[in-house]
Design a protein around this motif. Sequence first.
Motif, PDB file in Angstrom:
ATOM      1  N   VAL A 113       0.807  -1.089  -0.080  1.00 31.92           N
ATOM      2  CA  VAL A 113       0.018  -0.169  -0.080  1.00 31.92           C
ATOM      3  C   VAL A 113       0.827   1.155  -0.023  1.00 31.92           C
ATOM      4  O   VAL A 113       1.384   1.694   1.134  1.00 31.92           O
ATOM      5  CB  VAL A 113      -1.099   0.014   1.318  1.00 31.92           C
ATOM      6  CG1 VAL A 113      -1.838   1.213   1.036  1.00 31.92           C
ATOM      7  CG2 VAL A 113      -1.638  -1.377   1.433  1.00 31.92           C
ATOM      8  N   GLU A 114       1.021   1.788  -1.160  1.00 32.70           N
ATOM      9  CA  GLU A 114       1.958   2.934  -1.212  1.00 32.70           C
ATOM     10  C   GLU A 114       1.558   3.761  -2.620  1.00 32.70           C
ATOM     11  O   GLU A 114       1.340   3.191  -3.473  1.00 32.70           O
ATOM     12  CB  GLU A 114       3.308   2.316  -1.978  1.00 32.70           C
ATOM     13  CG  GLU A 114       4.644   3.312  -2.158  1.00 32.70           C
ATOM     14  CD  GLU A 114       4.964   4.267  -0.971  1.00 32.70           C
ATOM     15  OE1 GLU A 114       4.771   5.468  -1.106  1.00 32.70           O
ATOM     16  OE2 GLU A 114       5.499   3.875   0.020  1.00 32.70           O
ATOM     17  N   ASP A 115       1.577   4.863  -2.283  1.00 33.48           N
ATOM     18  CA  ASP A 115       1.003   5.857  -3.280  1.00 33.48           C
ATOM     19  C   ASP A 115       1.964   6.631  -4.226  1.00 33.48           C
ATOM     20  O   ASP A 115       1.909   7.244  -5.290  1.00 33.48           O
ATOM     21  CB  ASP A 115       0.085   7.242  -2.958  1.00 33.48           C
ATOM     22  CG  ASP A 115       1.085   7.829  -1.861  1.00 33.48           C
ATOM     23  OD1 ASP A 115       1.905   7.618  -1.539  1.00 33.48           O
ATOM     24  OD2 ASP A 115       0.453   8.892  -1.401  1.00 33.48           O
ATOM     25  N   ASP A 116       3.280   6.317  -3.993  1.00 35.94           N
ATOM     26  CA  ASP A 116       4.666   6.605  -4.792  1.00 35.94           C
ATOM     27  C   ASP A 116       4.670   5.530  -5.763  1.00 35.94           C
ATOM     28  O   ASP A 116       5.331   4.417  -5.368  1.00 35.94           O
ATOM     29  CB  ASP A 116       5.759   6.778  -3.874  1.00 35.94           C
ATOM     30  CG  ASP A 116       7.032   7.215  -4.686  1.00 35.94           C
ATOM     31  OD1 ASP A 116       7.017   6.980  -6.092  1.00 35.94           O
ATOM     32  OD2 ASP A 116       8.050   7.828  -4.185  1.00 35.94           O
ATOM     33  N   GLU A 117       4.197   5.765  -6.891  1.00 37.02           N
ATOM     34  CA  GLU A 117       4.268   4.665  -7.968  1.00 37.02           C
ATOM     35  C   GLU A 117       5.324   3.744  -8.139  1.00 37.02           C
ATOM     36  O   GLU A 117       5.696   2.837  -8.360  1.00 37.02           O
ATOM     37  CB  GLU A 117       3.596   4.946  -8.939  1.00 37.02           C
ATOM     38  CG  GLU A 117       2.060   5.308  -9.102  1.00 37.02           C
ATOM     39  CD  GLU A 117       1.489   5.853 -10.495  1.00 37.02           C
ATOM     40  OE1 GLU A 117       2.115   5.489 -11.435  1.00 37.02           O
ATOM     41  OE2 GLU A 117       0.496   6.780 -10.302  1.00 37.02           O
ATOM     42  N   ALA A 118       6.472   4.883  -8.424  1.00 38.14           N
ATOM     43  CA  ALA A 118       7.874   4.424  -8.826  1.00 38.14           C
ATOM     44  C   ALA A 118       8.562   3.473  -7.448  1.00 38.14           C
ATOM     45  O   ALA A 118       8.919   2.403  -7.901  1.00 38.14           O
ATOM     46  CB  ALA A 118       8.938   5.718  -9.050  1.00 38.14           C
ATOM     47  N   PHE A 119       8.291   3.878  -6.164  1.00 33.05           N
ATOM     48  CA  PHE A 119       8.573   3.092  -4.964  1.00 33.05           C
ATOM     49  C   PHE A 119       7.893   2.116  -4.967  1.00 33.05           C
ATOM     50  O   PHE A 119       8.334   0.711  -4.828  1.00 33.05           O
ATOM     51  CB  PHE A 119       8.462   4.012  -3.819  1.00 33.05           C
ATOM     52  CG  PHE A 119       9.140   3.086  -2.707  1.00 33.05           C
ATOM     53  CD1 PHE A 119      10.322   2.910  -2.304  1.00 33.05           C
ATOM     54  CD2 PHE A 119       8.176   2.965  -1.685  1.00 33.05           C
ATOM     55  CE1 PHE A 119      11.035   2.405  -1.441  1.00 33.05           C
ATOM     56  CE2 PHE A 119       8.452   2.171  -0.365  1.00 33.05           C
ATOM     57  CZ  PHE A 119      10.157   1.902  -0.504  1.00 33.05           C
ATOM     58  N   ALA A 120       6.505   2.041  -5.170  1.00 34.15           N
ATOM     59  CA  ALA A 120       5.950   0.683  -5.087  1.00 34.15           C
ATOM     60  C   ALA A 120       6.122  -0.356  -6.164  1.00 34.15           C
ATOM     61  O   ALA A 120       6.366  -1.408  -5.874  1.00 34.15           O
ATOM     62  CB  ALA A 120       4.534   1.095  -5.325  1.00 34.15           C
ATOM     63  N   ARG A 121       6.368   0.293  -7.310  1.00 31.57           N
ATOM     64  CA  ARG A 121       7.073  -0.572  -8.705  1.00 31.57           C
ATOM     65  C   ARG A 121       8.225  -1.282  -8.311  1.00 31.57           C
ATOM     66  O   ARG A 121       8.262  -2.488  -8.401  1.00 31.57           O
ATOM     67  CB  ARG A 121       7.008   0.119  -9.968  1.00 31.57           C
ATOM     68  CG  ARG A 121       6.720  -0.768 -11.204  1.00 31.57           C
ATOM     69  CD  ARG A 121       6.587   0.077 -12.467  1.00 31.57           C
ATOM     70  NE  ARG A 121       7.190   1.485 -12.114  1.00 31.57           N
ATOM     71  CZ  ARG A 121       6.700   2.454 -12.383  1.00 31.57           C
ATOM     72  NH1 ARG A 121       5.279   2.716 -12.014  1.00 31.57           N
ATOM     73  NH2 ARG A 121       7.390   3.813 -12.328  1.00 31.57           N
ATOM     74  N   THR A 122       9.285  -0.590  -7.663  1.00 35.76           N
ATOM     75  CA  THR A 122      10.523  -1.240  -7.456  1.00 35.76           C
ATOM     76  C   THR A 122      10.338  -2.200  -6.129  1.00 35.76           C
ATOM     77  O   THR A 122      11.029  -3.125  -6.315  1.00 35.76           O
ATOM     78  CB  THR A 122      11.701   0.151  -7.162  1.00 35.76           C
ATOM     79  OG1 THR A 122      11.659   0.834  -7.975  1.00 35.76           O
ATOM     80  CG2 THR A 122      12.829  -0.495  -6.604  1.00 35.76           C
ATOM     81  N   LEU A 123       9.739  -1.763  -5.369  1.00 32.15           N
ATOM     82  CA  LEU A 123       9.495  -2.878  -4.019  1.00 32.15           C
ATOM     83  C   LEU A 123       8.931  -3.979  -4.470  1.00 32.15           C
ATOM     84  O   LEU A 123       9.306  -4.924  -4.233  1.00 32.15           O
ATOM     85  CB  LEU A 123       8.647  -2.047  -2.974  1.00 32.15           C
ATOM     86  CG  LEU A 123       8.765  -2.464  -1.586  1.00 32.15           C
ATOM     87  CD1 LEU A 123      10.248  -2.448  -0.913  1.00 32.15           C
ATOM     88  CD2 LEU A 123       7.782  -1.534  -0.599  1.00 32.15           C
ATOM     89  N   ALA A 124       7.733  -3.981  -5.407  1.00 32.34           N
ATOM     90  CA  ALA A 124       7.224  -5.211  -5.743  1.00 32.34           C
ATOM     91  C   ALA A 124       8.159  -6.033  -6.785  1.00 32.34           C
ATOM     92  O   ALA A 124       7.973  -7.356  -6.566  1.00 32.34           O
ATOM     93  CB  ALA A 124       6.114  -4.716  -6.841  1.00 32.34           C
ATOM     94  N   ARG A 125       8.790  -5.406  -7.492  1.00 29.58           N
ATOM     95  CA  ARG A 125       9.732  -6.439  -8.150  1.00 29.58           C
ATOM     96  C   ARG A 125      10.784  -6.972  -7.353  1.00 29.58           C
ATOM     97  O   ARG A 125      11.020  -8.134  -7.745  1.00 29.58           O
ATOM     98  CB  ARG A 125      10.407  -5.396  -9.259  1.00 29.58           C
ATOM     99  CG  ARG A 125       9.857  -5.115 -10.562  1.00 29.58           C
ATOM    100  CD  ARG A 125      10.553  -4.579 -11.805  1.00 29.58           C
ATOM    101  NE  ARG A 125      11.239  -3.251 -11.396  1.00 29.58           N
ATOM    102  CZ  ARG A 125      10.915  -2.170 -11.804  1.00 29.58           C
ATOM    103  NH1 ARG A 125       9.954  -1.861 -12.569  1.00 29.58           N
ATOM    104  NH2 ARG A 125      11.545  -1.131 -11.488  1.00 29.58           N
ATOM    105  N   SER A 126      11.140  -6.228  -6.359  1.00 29.53           N
ATOM    106  CA  SER A 126      12.308  -6.650  -5.299  1.00 29.53           C
ATOM    107  C   SER A 126      11.639  -8.089  -4.756  1.00 29.53           C
ATOM    108  O   SER A 126      12.166  -9.099  -4.599  1.00 29.53           O
ATOM    109  CB  SER A 126      12.805  -5.596  -4.546  1.00 29.53           C
ATOM    110  OG  SER A 126      13.644  -6.184  -3.558  1.00 29.53           O
TER     111      SER A 126
END
Length: 187
Positions: A19-32
């Motif tokens: 649950v993160e509104d910063d799309e770039a950070f959420a995407r990076t975290l998800a990939r990791s």
Amino acid sequence: MSPTDDKEREQAQPLLLIVEDDEAFARTLARSFERRGYRVLQAASLPEVETLLAQHTPGFAVVDLKLKGEASGLACVQKLHASSEDMLIVVLTGFASIATAVEAVKLGACHYLAKPSNTDDIEAAFGLKAGNTEVELTNRSSSIKTLEWERINEVLAETGFNLSEAARRLGMHRRTLTRKLEKKQVR
């Protein structure tokens, strides 16, 4: 491999909700986390969390404390914990304070991390649900600036991160509060 085998393998993977509104950070975290074997769902708001919970039961969640529109991740923590008491929830924030940490844990989070935190930190936090009695205690007393910062965060949590109401309760102008938050923000 048959579709049944794929389905079984998918179900064996731990399910994580970010649950993160910063799309770039959420995407990076998800990939990791996907590289570590997790299936990942993403949401940027409480309504999105509610929609996902109607269809999925994640075992893990990472929740940003402050979401867009002055929304509070604490409401998401409460909703996630209510949907599954066994879910391990880690709260991430750039606005770390004792008041919000206490509230997050009371609402069901197993851990609270200040940004920047990486996947290793978050995954380690999932394993620390029981707590650690060996945490080093300090003899330092809090400075006036630290006490002020704690009070600001306590009032922000009480008001659901409504800056105008928090400023009113603190007896300061909204712009002054905004400047203090921008100055102290941890990235």
